[in-house]
Every structure is written in structure tokens, then in C-alpha cells.
Design an enzyme around this catalytic site. Structure first.
Site, PDB file in Angstrom:
ATOM      1  N   ASN A 197       0.849  -1.190   0.000  1.00 51.76           N
ATOM      2  CA  ASN A 197       0.000   0.000   0.000  1.00 51.76           C
ATOM      3  C   ASN A 197       0.882   1.238   0.000  1.00 51.76           C
ATOM      4  O   ASN A 197       1.759   1.374   0.849  1.00 51.76           O
ATOM      5  CB  ASN A 197      -0.901   0.027   1.244  1.00 51.76           C
ATOM      6  CG  ASN A 197      -2.329  -0.346   0.911  1.00 51.76           C
ATOM      7  OD1 ASN A 197      -2.791  -0.113  -0.195  1.00 51.76           O
ATOM      8  ND2 ASN A 197      -3.029  -0.914   1.871  1.00 51.76           N
ATOM      9  N   PHE A 329      -3.318   6.207   0.298  1.00 51.13           N
ATOM     10  CA  PHE A 329      -2.609   5.546  -0.794  1.00 51.13           C
ATOM     11  C   PHE A 329      -3.016   6.077  -2.171  1.00 51.13           C
ATOM     12  O   PHE A 329      -2.421   5.703  -3.175  1.00 51.13           O
ATOM     13  CB  PHE A 329      -2.910   4.037  -0.757  1.00 51.13           C
ATOM     14  CG  PHE A 329      -4.381   3.744  -0.703  1.00 51.13           C
ATOM     15  CD1 PHE A 329      -5.219   4.005  -1.776  1.00 51.13           C
ATOM     16  CD2 PHE A 329      -4.949   3.231   0.453  1.00 51.13           C
ATOM     17  CE1 PHE A 329      -6.580   3.757  -1.724  1.00 51.13           C
ATOM     18  CE2 PHE A 329      -6.313   2.970   0.523  1.00 51.13           C
ATOM     19  CZ  PHE A 329      -7.120   3.238  -0.566  1.00 51.13           C
ATOM     20  N   GLU A 413     -12.744  -0.347  -5.267  1.00 48.31           N
ATOM     21  CA  GLU A 413     -11.840   0.736  -5.671  1.00 48.31           C
ATOM     22  C   GLU A 413     -12.436   1.366  -6.931  1.00 48.31           C
ATOM     23  O   GLU A 413     -12.012   1.096  -8.055  1.00 48.31           O
ATOM     24  CB  GLU A 413     -10.436   0.185  -5.891  1.00 48.31           C
ATOM     25  CG  GLU A 413      -9.862  -0.378  -4.596  1.00 48.31           C
ATOM     26  CD  GLU A 413      -8.740  -1.374  -4.773  1.00 48.31           C
ATOM     27  OE1 GLU A 413      -8.202  -1.454  -5.891  1.00 48.31           O
ATOM     28  OE2 GLU A 413      -8.408  -2.075  -3.802  1.00 48.31           O
TER      29      GLU A 413
END
Length: 519
Positions: A197, A329, A413
Site C-alpha cells: 500500500n 494511498f 476501488e
């Protein structure tokens, strides 16, 4: 080696990062950082034993975040994530970029918010110090849950998998570890996730791009000044009074550099009272165009340095009872300035191509195509074709990767930055600029020779002499690719900027501005 950098506690700059990669500075974990790292590691151990669900420690990843993992499987989970996420394709990234990835990752993890084991950081530092560099494919990151694929490849060698470079040769990682008497690591809870990450792939490309673009911008002013002399352009547009009433930082810097480079030139003095009212934009607007690219560079530098000293892991561990699963991130904070810098870099090539064309037109007392016998000889007709091709290629690379997003991980995501592509494209554009500048240097040196016996200023003259040490004046047609490659080498090995810098120091000419440095 005398310079020491303390990972996790010192402030990391672009220059220091590059120096660690080059072996000029040694990065270490001091006691303060070691204590922070070990404290965070102990907090993760508490989480595991408490059975309280925390993402990536005792749960699955991405869309599997609701799947609980047993205490005895938490270590296996971490090695599995490195294996399953190693899906990169394409040729390996440059070894320097991979080292920069390791350096920036160690600095982020050493700040004590990731639950990493001290022994794991020490193993990564061993790779850095011994120049044993993991093989990382260039493609596969979408720049959001961190640079998952490239970071997975980067750290496969920790568990004895993947490949590494040593002394230019490529070896299986397990073989190299065995050669050096080392065993693969057994990752603890959270470690695999902490390793992959983050934005270190994007960040490493940004760090190197700041250095390369800085060099390109410095050359743009220098070679542009030589072209202006060859074309007998005016330095009046570089008067600081003009730029004080439109005070962009980059514009003022470039105007100062150009005026300082050209002030006192015999060539310039010879045509002060000529009847030319104004020069074409590619000459008189250098402060505005080069300067705008300087502003973009400064923006990228400032944001890159923030990211260098940031924690981009997920989840972030404050203590066993206080963890935050967020989005540090996500690569968007770098993706946007990288795309901006790509356009800024391309513009440096665009305006250089226009100066090459201008020098070939046969204006301002120069022979057409910069040759005495045009007709029998094509002279410098065709090198400008190459600059035209390169600037057009750069334009096709200017579409902002960050303007696109393809949902991944079953929609968990659902917005990604594509910043990894932004970083790679910027380097492609800079690659092309380096050839464009080599070609402009060929034109500028030839044009200046037609102004003899008049001379320019000391800095410009030593640069012209450097060119002539490697490329002769063009009398008749020859294989110009050889000349271009010779001048490209002077650009790539730093000889041109080094020669100019030494001459500036010797003649007490100040071409620098502190805020545009990388240290």
C-alpha cells in the site's frame, strides 16, 4: 561516505533521495525511529490477539474486507498478498527508479504507523546498500490502493520470490539470498499490506522527473540563448523591469538567466541600433514559455517533497484501539501535477523546434538551411523534421492519464488515479526533449559560427567550444545522426550544464535561484 540520513525522523528531500540511491548518502534507522517502528508492530500484535476486525490484519483485502482471517493464518495472508498482487507486465523499470521506490518506502514505514517489523526494514535497507535491486515490471498499477502490482514485485525478494539485479545481471531472488547467506523473511500480520500500500512507484518516477526536468529547463535557457545569438535576437525582452510588473516566479527566473547569460555579448552589441522592431515569439517569449514550465516544475517539486515525507499506508495504526482505514494511498495528489508537468515539458520541446525552424529559414543574415551551398547540400533541412516528429509524439503523450478512471476490485476501488501512467509518460516526453535539445544545439552552434569574428559571453562561448570539440562546423552534407548522437551524449552525461556552470562560477555569474533547488 560521510552523509547520513535518518529514515523516519529526518526530512527527506528530492536531492537527498537521489543521493541515497547513488550511494552518496547512507540511510539508517536510528534509535528513535526503531522505537517508533517496534511500538507500532506491538500494537498490531495486540490487534491480532484481540480478534477485533481491522482491515488487512485479520480480514481479507479489497472486496474481501468482510472476510475474517483466523489468528493462525494472519502471516500466510501477508505472503499471499505479495504473490497474488504481483501481476505487472512489460519491461523492468530502471534500477534507479526501483531503488528510489525502496528508499521512499522505508522512509514512510519508519515513521511508525504501519506495523512493520524492524527486521523487514533492515532487509530492505540491505538491498539498497548493496545495490541488489528487485526487478519491477513497468505496467500494471492504476495508482489507487497504492501502486499494488509494482510494489508487490519490489518486495517479492523479501520472501525469496521474484528476481533481482546484481552488477547488471538478473537472478532469481532466492538464489541471490542464498549466495549472500540470507534466508527469506516470514512476514508478520499487516506487513505484506504495509509493503504494497503506498504511492512509491508514482513517487519514484516523480522524484527522478523533478531532477530530469530541472536539467532540461536549465538547458532550454542555455541553448535558447545560443540560438538567440545565432539569430541576432535582442535581450531587451529580458529586462527585469518588464517581468517585475508580471511577477511569476518562473518567468522572472528565466528572464534573469537569459539576460545574465547574454549581457556584454559582442554579437548583441553589434546590432543594438538595427531596424528590427521585435523578434519572433520563440526568442522574445522565452521567459514566458520557459518560465511557465518552470512554474509547473516548482509545483511538482513542492508536492513531491510533501509526498516524500508522508505516510501512504492503509490502514494507519495509531494504536491497537485507534486505526483508520482511509485513502492516503490514492495517487491523485501526484497524478495531477505529473500530468501538468508533462504538458510543461512538452512545451519546452515545442518552442525549441520553432527556433530550429527559424534558424533554417535564411533570415537575419543567416544562409538558408545554415549551409553555404544549399542545393547541392541539403544542410540542416532534415534535422528539424526529427524535432517536428518528436514534438508531435510528445503532444500525443500529453493527454492527462489522471482524467481517466477505470473501477477495479469489484467496485471497492471505484475511482483510481492512473498516476503511475502519468509518471511514466512524463519520462517519455523528457526522453524526446533531450534529443530535441541536442538538435537545437547543432543548429545554434552552426548559426553562431556565421557571426564570427564576433563573440558572445564567456558562458555561451565555452558551450560553443564544447560543441565544436565533438561536432565540426558543417561545410558539406554528412550523416547528421552521428552529430545528433554526439550532442545527445553531452546532454545525457551532464557535460553541457557542467561546462556552463563552471564558466559561470569562474566569471562570477549567478544563474541560480535557491527555491528552484532540489535539496
Amino acid at each position: 561516505m560521510t552523509n547520513i540520513f535518518n529514515y523516519g525522523t529526518d526530512h527527506l528531500t528530492i536531492g537527498i533521495c537521489l543521493d541515497i540511491a547513488a550511494g552518496k548518502t547512507k540511510g539508517i534507522i536510528n534509535k528513535e525511529a526503531a522505537d517508533m517502528v517496534q511500538s507500532s508492530w506491538r500494537e498490531v500484535e495486540k490487534i491480532v490477539h484481540s480478534h477485533h476486525p481491522v482491515y488487512g490484519i485479520n480480514t481479507g483485502f479489497g472486496p474481501l474486507c468482510d472476510t475474517r482471517i483466523s489468528e493462525e493464518d494472519t502471516s500466510l495472508l501477508q505472503s499471499n498478498i505479495l504473490k497474488s498482487h504481483s501481476v505487472g507486465v512489460g519491461k523492468p523499470i530502471p534500477q534507479e527508479i526501483a531503488k528510489l521506490m525502496m528508499i521512499t518506502k522505508v522512509h514512510a514505514l519508519a515513521q511508525g504507523y504501519s506495523g512493520i517489523a524492524l527486521t523487514t526494514l533492515e532487509r530492505i535497507i540491505w538491498h539498497i546498500d548493496n545495490d541488489i535491486v528487485p526487478v519491477v515490471p513497468e505496467k500494471g498499477s492504476v495508482g489507487a490502493s497504492g501502486d499494488l502490482a509494482p510494489l508487490s514485485h519490489l518486495f517479492l525478494p523479501l520472501i525469496g520470490l521474484g528476481e533481482v539485479f546484481e552488477n547488471g545481471e538478473r537472478f532469481p531472488a532466492g538464489e541471490l539470498l542464498n549466495k549472500h547467506g540470507l534466508q527469506p523473511l516470514l512476514l508478520g500480520p499487516k506487513e505484506g499490506l504495509a509493503l504494497i500500500n503506498g504511492t512509491q512507484f508514482i513517487l519514484a518516477f516523480a522524484v527522478k522527473a523533478v531532477q530530469r526536468l530541472d536539467d532540461a529547463l536549465n538547458r532550454a535557457d542555455l541553448i535558447g540563448a545560443m540560438s538567440l545569438e545565432g539569430l541576432m535576437g535582442s535581450i531587451r525582452p529580458f529586462d527585469e523591469r518588464l517581468h517585475n510588473i508580471r511577477p511569476f516566479k518562473g518567468t522572472r527566473m528565466v528572464a534573469h538567466r537569459l539576460f545574465t547569460l547574454l549581457d556584454g555579448s559582442e554579437i548583441n552589441s553589434s546590432h543594438i541600433n538595427c531596424d528590427r522592431v521585435q523578434d519572433p515569439y520563440s526568442l522574445r517569449c522565452m521567459p514566458q514559455v520557459h518560465g511557465a514550465s518552470r512554474n509547473a516544475w516548482l509545483h511538482l517539486k513542492e508536492l513531491t517533497e510533501i509526498e516524500l515525507n508522508s505516510v501512504t499506508d492503509n490502514p494507519v495504526i495509531f494504536n491497537a484501539d485507534d486505526t483508520i482505514s482511509g485513502g492516503n494511498f490514492h495517487g491523485q495528489p501526484l497524478a495531477l501535477p505529473l500530468d501538468y508537468a508533462t504538458t510543461a515539458a512538452a512545451e519546452i520541446g515545442n518552442i525549441a523546434d520553432r527556433r530550429c525552424y527559424l534558424m533554417s529559414e535564411g533570415r537575419y543574415g543567416l544562409p538558408k538551411l545554415l549551409t553555404h551551398d544549399a542545393g547541392l547540400n541539403s544542410g540542416l533541412m532534415i534535422p528539424q523534421y526529427t524535432t517536428a516528429a518528436l514534438v508531435t509524439e510528445n503532444k500525443t503523450l500529453c493527454f492527462p492519464a489522471s482524467a481517466d478512471s477505470v473501477p477495479t476490485s469489484l467496485g471497492q476501488e471505484d475511482h483510481v488515479s492512473m498516476g503511475s501512467i502519468s509518471g511514466r509518460k512524463l519520462h517519455q516526453v523528457i526522453d524526446n526533449i533531450e534529443y530535441i535539445q541536442a538538435i537545437e544545439l547543432l543548429y545554434a552552434a552552426q548559426a553562431m559560427d556565421f557571426r564570427r569574428p564576433l563573440k558572445s559571453t564567456p558562458v555561451i562561448e565555452v558551450c560553443h567550444q564544447l560543441v565544436r570539440q565533438h561536432v565540426d562546423f558543417i561545410q558539406d552534407d554528412r550523416v547528421f545522426a552521428l552529430d545528433i548522437n554526439s550532442l545527445h551524449k553531452l546532454i545525457m552525461d551532464g557535460s553541457l550544464l557542467k561546462t556552463a556552470g563552471e564558466a559561470a562560477i569562474a566569471h562570477q555569474i549567478d544563474l541560480s535561484h535557491d527555491e528552484f533547488g532540489i535539496y
